[in-house]
Design an enzyme around this catalytic site. Structure first.
Site, PDB file in Angstrom:
ATOM      1  N   LYS A  80     -14.644  49.817  58.992  1.00  0.00           N
ATOM      2  CA  LYS A  80     -15.371  48.736  58.047  1.00  0.00           C
ATOM      3  C   LYS A  80     -15.889  49.760  56.997  1.00  0.00           C
ATOM      4  CE  LYS A  80     -14.836  44.366  56.616  1.00  0.00           C
ATOM      5  NZ  LYS A  80     -13.545  43.534  56.962  1.00  0.00           N
ATOM      6  N   GLY A 182     -17.477  27.053  52.494  1.00  0.00           N
ATOM      7  CA  GLY A 182     -16.965  28.209  52.001  1.00  0.00           C
ATOM      8  C   GLY A 182     -15.530  28.048  51.393  1.00  0.00           C
ATOM      9  N   VAL A 183     -15.124  27.900  49.918  1.00  0.00           N
ATOM     10  CA  VAL A 183     -13.923  27.371  49.621  1.00  0.00           C
ATOM     11  C   VAL A 183     -13.298  28.479  48.665  1.00  0.00           C
ATOM     12  CG1 VAL A 183     -14.172  24.994  50.080  1.00  0.00           C
ATOM     13  CG2 VAL A 183     -14.953  25.983  48.029  1.00  0.00           C
ATOM     14  N   GLY A 184     -13.708  29.738  48.893  1.00  0.00           N
ATOM     15  CA  GLY A 184     -13.172  31.010  48.125  1.00  0.00           C
ATOM     16  C   GLY A 184     -11.612  30.916  48.497  1.00  0.00           C
ATOM     17  N   VAL A 186      -9.945  32.181  50.930  1.00  0.00           N
ATOM     18  CA  VAL A 186      -9.534  31.815  52.578  1.00  0.00           C
ATOM     19  C   VAL A 186      -9.903  30.301  52.865  1.00  0.00           C
ATOM     20  CG1 VAL A 186      -9.911  32.114  54.899  1.00  0.00           C
ATOM     21  CG2 VAL A 186      -9.858  34.207  53.443  1.00  0.00           C
TER      22      VAL A 186
END
Length: 348
Positions: A80, A182-184, A186
């Site tokens: 990462k 979280g509604v980005g 993904v």
């Protein structure tokens, strides 16, 4: 100091700290394992507040990528990258992207980078101008590769459906109450897939306007980000940043399932035991969210096309079922079982 006593070191093969004074870039690249292949994992641009937090995030995410790639059956290890933003809300510059590409190239292929938080296909193209070891680039229709977000969302969607069937006896998602944190790219993609199936959605995001707009589009309810984990729902789906499942938040859960795509959802190892002890079905994050790395991993390896990507993503529920079955048989938390299976696969 990075050494064997660092809390999340976990026998990493290498932890690299880079600076580029000309651009102001500061980055960490953690290589957890190359047993199965080059260490693959995205790079994120984020404001951490301290170097120690950035390193800890890189270590935890790198280990998660080792486990994710192994569980997905990819010929890839785990790594990462994180690039440190000096201030919240800052945007990475072109010079910093190029500098990061150069440090990736300097590792000679031990680490293969891809898109993560704070990055985009366009930014990956800039990085690719400096290194061969990058994936997730724009591709022709029907080919493996490109934006990993929709593929991650697809895998999570399939995993959520598998969890609903196991824990709720639901044969479809109509009427199943799902709280999406979280509604980005993904979480938003997941919400759209669930809405099409008739799920009853509650949405939250740190960007309240984004959650409200999507809720209006889908006929869902939007709530404040700080309250989403405690809403009354059948399934809670964390799809933002990690370490949100803590002793306190787990005690407040009113759902029977936790299944979402955020990396490193458990704040500590003990939190996996806490979820298990409450009788909540948990989908280990690096198993359910493998769709994106399957897509960009096959792109990098040159194995198959979009059809092959989707065929492999379709097996995510099978791997989750393997974890849940072993958890039931052993009495161990699903989080511990998933780690155990992954470590067997990479020989640790």
């Amino acid at each position: 100091m990075i050494n064997w006593g660092f809390p999340d070191f976990d026998d990493h093969e290498g932890v690299h700290l880079f600076t580029d004074p000309a651009s102001g870039m500061r980055a960490v690249i953690a290589v957890h394992s190359t047993t199965l292949g080059p260490a693959a994992g995205g790079v994120r641009f984020w404001h951490y507040g301290s170097e120690e937090r950035a390193i800890t995030d890189a270590l935890r995410l790198s280990r998660g990528m080792s486990f994710k790639n192994a569980m997905a059956g990819l010929e890839l290890g785990g790594g990462k990258g994180v690039v440190l933003a000096a201030n919240p809300g800052e945007t990475i510059t072109e010079d910093q992207l190029k500098a990061f590409g150069r440090v990736v190239e300097s590792l000679g292929g031990r680490y293969v980078t891809a898109e993560d938080v704070g990055m985009s296909e366009a930014r990956m193209k800039t990085i690719a101008g400096e290194t061969r070891y990058v994936s997730g680039l724009p591709v022709a229709s029907g080919a493996a590769g490109g934006d990993p977000g929709p593929y991650t969302a697809l895998g999570i969607y399939l995993g959520v459906k598998a969890a609903a069937q196991r824990a709720l006896g639901a044969t479809d998602m109509r009427g199943v109450r799902v709280a999406v944190q979280g509604v980005g790219s993904v979480g938003g993609g997941l919400a759209k897939l669930l809405a099409a199936d008739g799920a009853v959605l509650t949405l939250a995001d740190v960007d309240e306007g984004r959650a409200q707009r999507l809720a209006g589009e889908l006929g869902a309810t939007a709530v404040a980000a700080e309250g989403i984990l405690g809403v009354e729902a059948d399934i809670v789906s964390p799809n933002a940043l990690g370490a949100i499942l803590t002793e306190g938040s787990i005690a407040g859960l009113q759902a029977k399932v936790v299944a979402g795509g955020a990396n490193n959802q458990l704040a500590t190892r003990n939190d996996g035991h806490r979820i298990h002890e409450r009788g909540i079905l948990y989908a280990p994050d690096y198993v359910i969210n493998a769709g994106g790395i399957i897509n960009v991993g096959l792109e990098y390896l040159g194995h198959g096309d979009e059809a092959e990507v989707k065929a492999r993503i379709a097996h995510i529920p099978d791997r989750l079922t393997e974890v849940w079955n072993e958890s039931d048989a052993s009495g161990d938390p699903a989080s511990e079982v998933a780690d155990r299976i992954a470590r067997r696969l990479i020989g640790r």
